[in-house]
Design a protein around this motif. Sequence first.
Motif, short mmCIF file in Angstrom:
data_model
loop_
_atom_site.label_atom_id
_atom_site.label_comp_id
_atom_site.label_asym_id
_atom_site.label_seq_id
_atom_site.Cartn_x
_atom_site.Cartn_y
_atom_site.Cartn_z
N PHE A 118 64.13 50.85 -51.30
CA PHE A 118 63.99 50.44 -52.70
C PHE A 118 63.89 51.70 -53.56
N PRO A 119 64.38 51.63 -54.80
CA PRO A 119 64.39 52.84 -55.64
C PRO A 119 63.02 53.26 -56.14
N TYR A 120 62.03 52.34 -56.09
CA TYR A 120 60.70 52.68 -56.60
C TYR A 120 59.68 51.85 -55.84
N ASN A 121 58.51 52.43 -55.56
CA ASN A 121 57.45 51.72 -54.86
C ASN A 121 56.41 51.24 -55.87
N PHE A 122 56.31 49.93 -56.05
CA PHE A 122 55.38 49.37 -57.02
C PHE A 122 54.04 49.09 -56.34
N ALA A 123 53.34 50.13 -55.94
CA ALA A 123 52.03 49.99 -55.30
C ALA A 123 51.06 49.38 -56.29
N GLY A 124 50.40 48.29 -55.89
CA GLY A 124 49.54 47.57 -56.81
C GLY A 124 48.40 48.39 -57.37
N THR A 125 47.84 49.29 -56.57
CA THR A 125 46.72 50.10 -57.04
C THR A 125 47.14 51.15 -58.06
N ASP A 126 48.43 51.42 -58.16
CA ASP A 126 48.94 52.36 -59.16
C ASP A 126 49.62 51.65 -60.32
N LEU A 127 50.23 50.50 -60.06
CA LEU A 127 51.04 49.83 -61.08
C LEU A 127 50.22 49.42 -62.30
N VAL A 128 49.11 48.71 -62.07
CA VAL A 128 48.33 48.22 -63.21
C VAL A 128 47.71 49.36 -64.01
N PRO A 129 47.06 50.37 -63.39
CA PRO A 129 46.58 51.49 -64.21
C PRO A 129 47.69 52.16 -65.00
N ARG A 130 48.87 52.24 -64.43
CA ARG A 130 49.96 52.88 -65.17
C ARG A 130 50.42 52.02 -66.35
N LEU A 131 50.46 50.70 -66.15
CA LEU A 131 50.78 49.81 -67.28
C LEU A 131 49.73 49.92 -68.38
N LEU A 132 48.45 49.94 -68.00
CA LEU A 132 47.39 50.06 -68.99
C LEU A 132 47.48 51.40 -69.72
N GLY A 133 47.80 52.46 -68.97
CA GLY A 133 47.97 53.77 -69.60
C GLY A 133 49.11 53.79 -70.59
N GLU A 134 50.18 53.09 -70.27
CA GLU A 134 51.32 53.02 -71.20
C GLU A 134 50.93 52.26 -72.47
#
Length: 292
Positions: free
Chosen positions: A76-92
Amino acid sequence: MKVARLEWPDLLEWFFRRLDAPAPVRCGTLVLANAHTLNVACASPAAREAIRAATLVLNDGVGLDVYARLRTGAPFPYNFAGTDLVPRLLGECARRGLPLRVFLYGARPERAEEAARRIERAYAPVTVVGVLDGHETTGDQARRAIDAARPDLLLVGLGNPRQEAWLAANAPALRARVAIGVGALFDFMSGSVARAPRAVRAMRLEWLFRLALEPRRLFRRYVVGVPLFLWRTLTYRPTTSEPTPSRPTQSRLPAGKPRIGAPNDSGFGAVLARTAGDANDSGSGVRVGSAG
């Protein structure tokens, strides 16, 4: 079941499109699928249907990359690890100055509440408008409390397969814009459970670190589940009704709702290539059914 082949900008586009859509809008559900999720789906038709009910399913972890490499020759072109995905969305959201309203449902009360405090400190102007623990609150109680708080984003941390079943049953009636199944995220965000060192995460061995911390709880998931997933990957054969796996192509998320699977999907899985002519497809995916 299909796991969309997306990159980070594609997910951002999907996420902010749903936040910006004029009301009323149907709650969009996001499920993160890892090897454990797919093992559960193989064993349980109910879990499988709950995952298929999601608006969008994304790959989480090295297991699905192994599957994709073995079946198509490409990860897959990107790994959507759950422990990183939500903090990154909140940061955005914080970077854009978006006063996102978030609701946390799941985990132990003290952990969810501490996660809420940390979210508000780290991602202002994001606010947490409600917290419910996942042990004492029933599905109906949770749905009423969530609707009363009117969140934009609902994070459901009930674990697999309970959170996917709850989302499938309740999300269509919710007024939240997006709901995500997040597993043990609140444990990590509250600081109650340590994350693996960055070097271990870079090697994609965080699952091994978690097993070392909680061997009794996670023994079946990893010591039994990982070999089982690999065996299913190696021995799976598509049914005649399923497309033959081919090398996937990367693509942007098209307009409209991504198509996640089809009602008659069956078999353990096949990573499906998206062709330029298939305008209704969100990308490649993993078909999951009974163990082949």
